[in-house]
Design a protein around this motif. Sequence first.
Motif, PDB file in Angstrom:
ATOM      1  N   ALA A 156     -52.346 -42.751 -82.088  1.00  0.00           N
ATOM      2  CA  ALA A 156     -52.740 -42.970 -83.330  1.00  0.00           C
ATOM      3  C   ALA A 156     -51.662 -42.613 -84.421  1.00  0.00           C
ATOM      4  N   GLN A 157     -51.110 -41.224 -84.135  1.00  0.00           N
ATOM      5  CA  GLN A 157     -50.069 -40.710 -84.846  1.00  0.00           C
ATOM      6  C   GLN A 157     -48.700 -41.561 -84.877  1.00  0.00           C
ATOM      7  N   SER A 158     -48.586 -42.151 -83.693  1.00  0.00           N
ATOM      8  CA  SER A 158     -47.090 -43.106 -83.778  1.00  0.00           C
ATOM      9  C   SER A 158     -47.488 -44.401 -84.534  1.00  0.00           C
ATOM     10  N   GLN A 159     -48.645 -45.027 -84.492  1.00  0.00           N
ATOM     11  CA  GLN A 159     -48.881 -45.952 -84.997  1.00  0.00           C
ATOM     12  C   GLN A 159     -49.152 -45.914 -86.586  1.00  0.00           C
ATOM     13  N   ARG A 160     -49.398 -44.806 -86.853  1.00  0.00           N
ATOM     14  CA  ARG A 160     -49.720 -44.196 -88.403  1.00  0.00           C
ATOM     15  C   ARG A 160     -48.288 -44.560 -89.007  1.00  0.00           C
ATOM     16  N   VAL A 161     -47.367 -43.973 -88.438  1.00  0.00           N
ATOM     17  CA  VAL A 161     -46.152 -43.794 -88.770  1.00  0.00           C
ATOM     18  C   VAL A 161     -45.386 -45.334 -89.024  1.00  0.00           C
ATOM     19  N   CYS A 162     -45.645 -46.156 -88.207  1.00  0.00           N
ATOM     20  CA  CYS A 162     -45.380 -47.485 -88.082  1.00  0.00           C
ATOM     21  C   CYS A 162     -46.020 -48.413 -89.377  1.00  0.00           C
ATOM     22  N   TYR A 163     -47.116 -48.136 -89.554  1.00  0.00           N
ATOM     23  CA  TYR A 163     -47.827 -48.931 -90.375  1.00  0.00           C
ATOM     24  C   TYR A 163     -47.542 -48.172 -91.856  1.00  0.00           C
ATOM     25  N   SER A 164     -47.337 -46.839 -92.025  1.00  0.00           N
ATOM     26  CA  SER A 164     -46.819 -46.455 -93.474  1.00  0.00           C
ATOM     27  C   SER A 164     -45.404 -46.846 -93.687  1.00  0.00           C
ATOM     28  N   THR A 165     -44.747 -47.035 -92.820  1.00  0.00           N
ATOM     29  CA  THR A 165     -43.299 -47.593 -92.835  1.00  0.00           C
ATOM     30  C   THR A 165     -43.343 -49.200 -93.399  1.00  0.00           C
ATOM     31  N   PHE A 166     -44.249 -49.989 -92.753  1.00  0.00           N
ATOM     32  CA  PHE A 166     -44.420 -51.599 -92.967  1.00  0.00           C
ATOM     33  C   PHE A 166     -45.089 -51.335 -94.578  1.00  0.00           C
ATOM     34  N   LEU A 208     -36.201 -27.870 -93.752  1.00  0.00           N
ATOM     35  CA  LEU A 208     -36.608 -27.045 -95.092  1.00  0.00           C
ATOM     36  C   LEU A 208     -38.175 -27.634 -95.337  1.00  0.00           C
ATOM     37  N   ALA A 209     -38.420 -28.876 -94.884  1.00  0.00           N
ATOM     38  CA  ALA A 209     -39.553 -29.335 -95.141  1.00  0.00           C
ATOM     39  C   ALA A 209     -40.852 -29.056 -94.239  1.00  0.00           C
ATOM     40  N   HIS A 210     -40.588 -28.628 -92.776  1.00  0.00           N
ATOM     41  CA  HIS A 210     -41.330 -28.340 -92.017  1.00  0.00           C
ATOM     42  C   HIS A 210     -41.359 -27.009 -91.360  1.00  0.00           C
ATOM     43  N   PRO A 211     -41.601 -26.075 -92.357  1.00  0.00           N
ATOM     44  CA  PRO A 211     -41.408 -24.546 -92.058  1.00  0.00           C
ATOM     45  C   PRO A 211     -42.420 -24.164 -90.890  1.00  0.00           C
ATOM     46  N   THR A 253     -46.001 -38.319 -93.035  1.00  0.00           N
ATOM     47  CA  THR A 253     -47.114 -38.719 -91.927  1.00  0.00           C
ATOM     48  C   THR A 253     -46.696 -37.994 -90.557  1.00  0.00           C
ATOM     49  N   LEU A 254     -45.398 -37.178 -90.528  1.00  0.00           N
ATOM     50  CA  LEU A 254     -45.036 -36.504 -89.300  1.00  0.00           C
ATOM     51  C   LEU A 254     -45.260 -35.248 -89.107  1.00  0.00           C
ATOM     52  N   ILE A 255     -46.047 -34.809 -90.308  1.00  0.00           N
ATOM     53  CA  ILE A 255     -46.125 -33.255 -90.500  1.00  0.00           C
ATOM     54  C   ILE A 255     -47.079 -32.547 -89.309  1.00  0.00           C
ATOM     55  N   ASP A 256     -48.214 -33.350 -88.711  1.00  0.00           N
ATOM     56  CA  ASP A 256     -48.912 -32.743 -87.728  1.00  0.00           C
ATOM     57  C   ASP A 256     -48.307 -33.101 -86.327  1.00  0.00           C
ATOM     58  N   VAL A 257     -47.352 -34.114 -86.304  1.00  0.00           N
ATOM     59  CA  VAL A 257     -46.788 -34.279 -85.049  1.00  0.00           C
ATOM     60  C   VAL A 257     -45.544 -33.159 -84.931  1.00  0.00           C
ATOM     61  N   LEU A 258     -44.798 -33.011 -85.706  1.00  0.00           N
ATOM     62  CA  LEU A 258     -43.737 -31.752 -85.814  1.00  0.00           C
ATOM     63  C   LEU A 258     -44.862 -30.352 -85.408  1.00  0.00           C
ATOM     64  N   GLY A 259     -45.787 -30.257 -86.255  1.00  0.00           N
ATOM     65  CA  GLY A 259     -46.512 -29.037 -85.934  1.00  0.00           C
ATOM     66  C   GLY A 259     -47.205 -28.867 -84.511  1.00  0.00           C
ATOM     67  N   ARG A 313     -54.021 -26.884 -92.253  1.00  0.00           N
ATOM     68  CA  ARG A 313     -52.608 -26.914 -91.963  1.00  0.00           C
ATOM     69  C   ARG A 313     -51.866 -28.133 -92.358  1.00  0.00           C
ATOM     70  N   PHE A 314     -52.668 -29.349 -92.509  1.00  0.00           N
ATOM     71  CA  PHE A 314     -51.968 -30.408 -92.840  1.00  0.00           C
ATOM     72  C   PHE A 314     -51.743 -30.470 -94.367  1.00  0.00           C
ATOM     73  N   LEU A 315     -52.656 -29.817 -95.251  1.00  0.00           N
ATOM     74  CA  LEU A 315     -52.716 -29.598 -96.737  1.00  0.00           C
ATOM     75  C   LEU A 315     -51.607 -28.790 -96.913  1.00  0.00           C
ATOM     76  N   ARG A 316     -51.469 -27.924 -96.266  1.00  0.00           N
ATOM     77  CA  ARG A 316     -50.272 -26.818 -96.483  1.00  0.00           C
ATOM     78  C   ARG A 316     -48.889 -27.259 -96.075  1.00  0.00           C
ATOM     79  N   GLY A 317     -48.836 -28.428 -94.917  1.00  0.00           N
ATOM     80  CA  GLY A 317     -47.776 -28.950 -94.906  1.00  0.00           C
ATOM     81  C   GLY A 317     -47.124 -29.904 -95.882  1.00  0.00           C
ATOM     82  N   LEU A 318     -48.112 -30.398 -96.546  1.00  0.00           N
ATOM     83  CA  LEU A 318     -47.833 -31.276 -97.699  1.00  0.00           C
ATOM     84  C   LEU A 318     -47.320 -30.490 -98.745  1.00  0.00           C
ATOM     85  N   ARG A 319     -47.774 -29.327 -98.857  1.00  0.00           N
ATOM     86  CA  ARG A 319     -47.041 -28.495-100.108  1.00  0.00           C
ATOM     87  C   ARG A 319     -45.791 -27.979 -99.420  1.00  0.00           C
ATOM     88  N   SER A 320     -45.709 -27.642 -98.325  1.00  0.00           N
ATOM     89  CA  SER A 320     -44.537 -27.242 -97.963  1.00  0.00           C
ATOM     90  C   SER A 320     -43.318 -28.290 -97.866  1.00  0.00           C
TER      91      SER A 320
END
Length: 390
Positions: A210-220, A118-121, A258-264, A358-365
């Motif tokens: 960079a994307q992977s570490q971004r996910v780690c640091y937002s988790t921490f 649902l979140a990543h159309p 933080t995973l929006i662009d990775v999945l995209g 695309r990322f901003l639309r991903g946030l909205r989605s």
Amino acid sequence: MTDSRSALSTLLAGPTGLGTSAARFVAEVAAARLPEPEAPAAEPETPAVEPVHDPAYAYRPWGDGSAPPLYCPVTERIDDVLAEEVNQRLVSWAADCGFSDEECEQIGKTGFARLVMLAHPDCDDPDRLLISAKLNAAWWAADDLYADDTALGAVPAELPPRLALAMAAMDPLPPLGEFSRELDETLAGDRVLIALRTGTDYLRQYGTPAQSQRVCYSTFTMFVSWNAYAAWNHSGKYPPAWEYIAARQHDSFYTSMTLIDVLGGYELPANLYYDARVRQAAIQAGTASVLVNDLHSVTKDLADENPPCNMVLQVAADRGCSVEEATETTVELHNDVVRDFQEAHESLLPVASPELQRFLRGLRSWMGGGFEWHSTSPRYRTDPAAAEAH
């Protein structure tokens, strides 16, 4: 093509170069000292112009329909066949992590795979959707088993050291000889830590460093808020709503986003991702989504022997009002935050970066899909028949 970083810098920061920051400061001070201009002569009144309705947003009923509706993006995709395909892979992975049959069944019923569908159309690849399904399931497992649910073994006083190990699981440490042996054994013997480690390893197969570490640091960062909740819970001194919501903004669905662009299948460059206005929009989207979570969680949280913090409950305690009145206040806050995001999104549309747009639309989605999931997940349904139907 115009460099996306330059485009955003020009739009948001104004002129740059040697001396311009000082010039801007002097101009601001001078402007502040100017006398107020005289009021212009009154002009004939013109009829107010109604704002154009954005079809991407709607007022959406929720719960039993007794509370005011939530202003929220519409859900862009519902594909339960795709969700079930991801769910089967997710449950198999959970079993490999060491979760019991009962726990695996619960993970499957909760519907994390449906959440990411649902979140990543903009993603229809089940392998990529599985990245977010694994990590969301792992985060929820840590939240339930370590932080929130006392019936499942959560102990506030034990949370900080558990989260320190969780960070080690996600962000591997350099070997330290004999001092690494017990750490490695511990990381390999706890199903939550295994889920966090293998979920992050799977992310690294698709995302850049960079994307992977971004996910780690937002988790921490999220873990820091969890420690604050644990301290409040342990002391029995619950925070006022303003302090709770300050912590909640760093413990929100921003982490999942933080995973929006990775999945995209693309990457939003770091200097765009962390630009102040882009980050503010992302925090607004994450906060709005987590307020939806708080609203749907009230009944479940009240049933806990030591209820976790929840915006509705904090407002009710602060004001000495009913849960119903606090719910209305929280709905109003949510709707204001969504409107703020909508304005921020619109203000960034001129930036010539396809990745940013695309990322901003991903946030909205994500907001629209997250609302749909909370409205249909058995985890938040009080009517068993209705939950079974979904």
